[in-house]
Design a protein around this motif. Structure first.
Motif, PDB file in Angstrom:
ATOM      1  N   UNK A   1       0.231  -3.444   3.913  1.00 30.35           N
ATOM      2  CA  UNK A   1      -0.829  -4.260   3.318  1.00 30.35           C
ATOM      3  C   UNK A   1      -0.160  -5.482   2.709  1.00 30.35           C
ATOM      4  N   UNK A   2      -0.488  -6.648   3.220  1.00 35.40           N
ATOM      5  CA  UNK A   2       0.097  -7.882   2.710  1.00 35.40           C
ATOM      6  C   UNK A   2      -0.991  -8.920   2.482  1.00 35.40           C
ATOM      7  N   UNK A   3      -0.800  -9.742   1.468  1.00 29.38           N
ATOM      8  CA  UNK A   3      -1.666 -10.898   1.256  1.00 29.38           C
ATOM      9  C   UNK A   3      -0.822 -11.995   0.648  1.00 29.38           C
ATOM     10  N   UNK A   4      -1.186 -13.216   0.972  1.00 31.33           N
ATOM     11  CA  UNK A   4      -0.452 -14.358   0.443  1.00 31.33           C
ATOM     12  C   UNK A   4      -0.843 -14.586  -1.009  1.00 31.33           C
ATOM     13  N   UNK A   5       0.072 -15.217  -1.740  1.00 32.95           N
ATOM     14  CA  UNK A   5      -0.200 -15.422  -3.163  1.00 32.95           C
ATOM     15  C   UNK A   5      -1.343 -16.414  -3.400  1.00 32.95           C
ATOM     16  N   UNK A   6      -1.725 -17.163  -2.362  1.00 31.83           N
ATOM     17  CA  UNK A   6      -2.853 -18.079  -2.536  1.00 31.83           C
ATOM     18  C   UNK A   6      -4.161 -17.528  -1.954  1.00 31.83           C
ATOM     19  N   UNK A   7      -4.192 -16.208  -1.695  1.00 29.16           N
ATOM     20  CA  UNK A   7      -5.429 -15.565  -1.226  1.00 29.16           C
ATOM     21  C   UNK A   7      -6.385 -15.481  -2.407  1.00 29.16           C
ATOM     22  N   UNK A   8      -7.528 -16.173  -2.345  1.00 26.23           N
ATOM     23  CA  UNK A   8      -8.481 -16.132  -3.461  1.00 26.23           C
ATOM     24  C   UNK A   8      -9.077 -14.735  -3.641  1.00 26.23           C
ATOM     25  N   UNK A   9      -9.292 -14.362  -4.886  1.00 29.63           N
ATOM     26  CA  UNK A   9      -9.841 -13.046  -5.208  1.00 29.63           C
ATOM     27  C   UNK A   9     -11.196 -12.821  -4.533  1.00 29.63           C
TER      28      UNK A   9
ATOM     29  N   UNK B   1      -4.503 -15.047   5.687  1.00 29.80           N
ATOM     30  CA  UNK B   1      -4.225 -14.942   4.253  1.00 29.80           C
ATOM     31  C   UNK B   1      -3.905 -13.509   3.836  1.00 29.80           C
ATOM     32  N   UNK B   2      -4.358 -12.525   4.645  1.00 33.04           N
ATOM     33  CA  UNK B   2      -4.124 -11.127   4.311  1.00 33.04           C
ATOM     34  C   UNK B   2      -4.146 -10.297   5.583  1.00 33.04           C
ATOM     35  N   UNK B   3      -3.553  -9.095   5.494  1.00 31.51           N
ATOM     36  CA  UNK B   3      -3.562  -8.188   6.640  1.00 31.51           C
ATOM     37  C   UNK B   3      -3.424  -6.748   6.166  1.00 31.51           C
ATOM     38  N   UNK B   4      -4.057  -5.859   6.902  1.00 29.70           N
ATOM     39  CA  UNK B   4      -3.858  -4.425   6.768  1.00 29.70           C
ATOM     40  C   UNK B   4      -3.427  -3.948   8.145  1.00 29.70           C
ATOM     41  N   UNK B   5      -2.319  -3.266   8.212  1.00 26.42           N
ATOM     42  CA  UNK B   5      -1.860  -2.675   9.466  1.00 26.42           C
ATOM     43  C   UNK B   5      -1.691  -1.194   9.223  1.00 26.42           C
TER      44      UNK B   5
END
Length: 116
Positions: free
Chosen positions: A55-63, A37-41
């Protein structure tokens, strides 16, 4: 020399916001693509002496999960720095400070209550 490859596949919507993140590694036990759902590279550029990040996260990544992801990332960055420091006493002190901040972050963001 052994080599390994990590592959990232990011599907974007019409606004270039990640819909899905999938990754795979040739060095793992299972080379099939796994969802995230998310990543930091973070990469270190030795020539310019600075870090490069994605830094990426999907739009459905819950807060709530994002808060936990940040908390765990901060904790594991401390672990990584300790391993990299080779036992430097100053690093151990500073990581203690980081751990204190992580506890503060977890309390303020109510991360620990979410662990169950």
């Amino acid at each position: 020399m052994k080599t390994a490859e990590i592959k990232l596949n990011i599907a974007l919507d019409e606004n270039n916001v990640p819909d899905t993140i999938n990754w795979s590694s040739t060095d793992g036990q299972n080379e099939e693509s796994l969802p995230a759902k998310a990543m930091f590279l973070a990469l270190w550029d030795a020539q310019y002496k600075n870090s490069m990040r994605i830094d990426l996260w999907t739009k459905d990544m819950p807060y709530d999960e994002m808060k936990r992801f940040f908390y765990e990332t901060l904790q594991t960055m401390g672990d990584s720095f300790l391993r990299a420091s080779g036992g430097d006493p100053m690093a151990e002190k500073v990581i203690g400070d980081l751990r204190d901040y992580c506890a503060h972050f977890a309390e303020k963001m109510e991360v620990l209550e979410q662990q169950g």
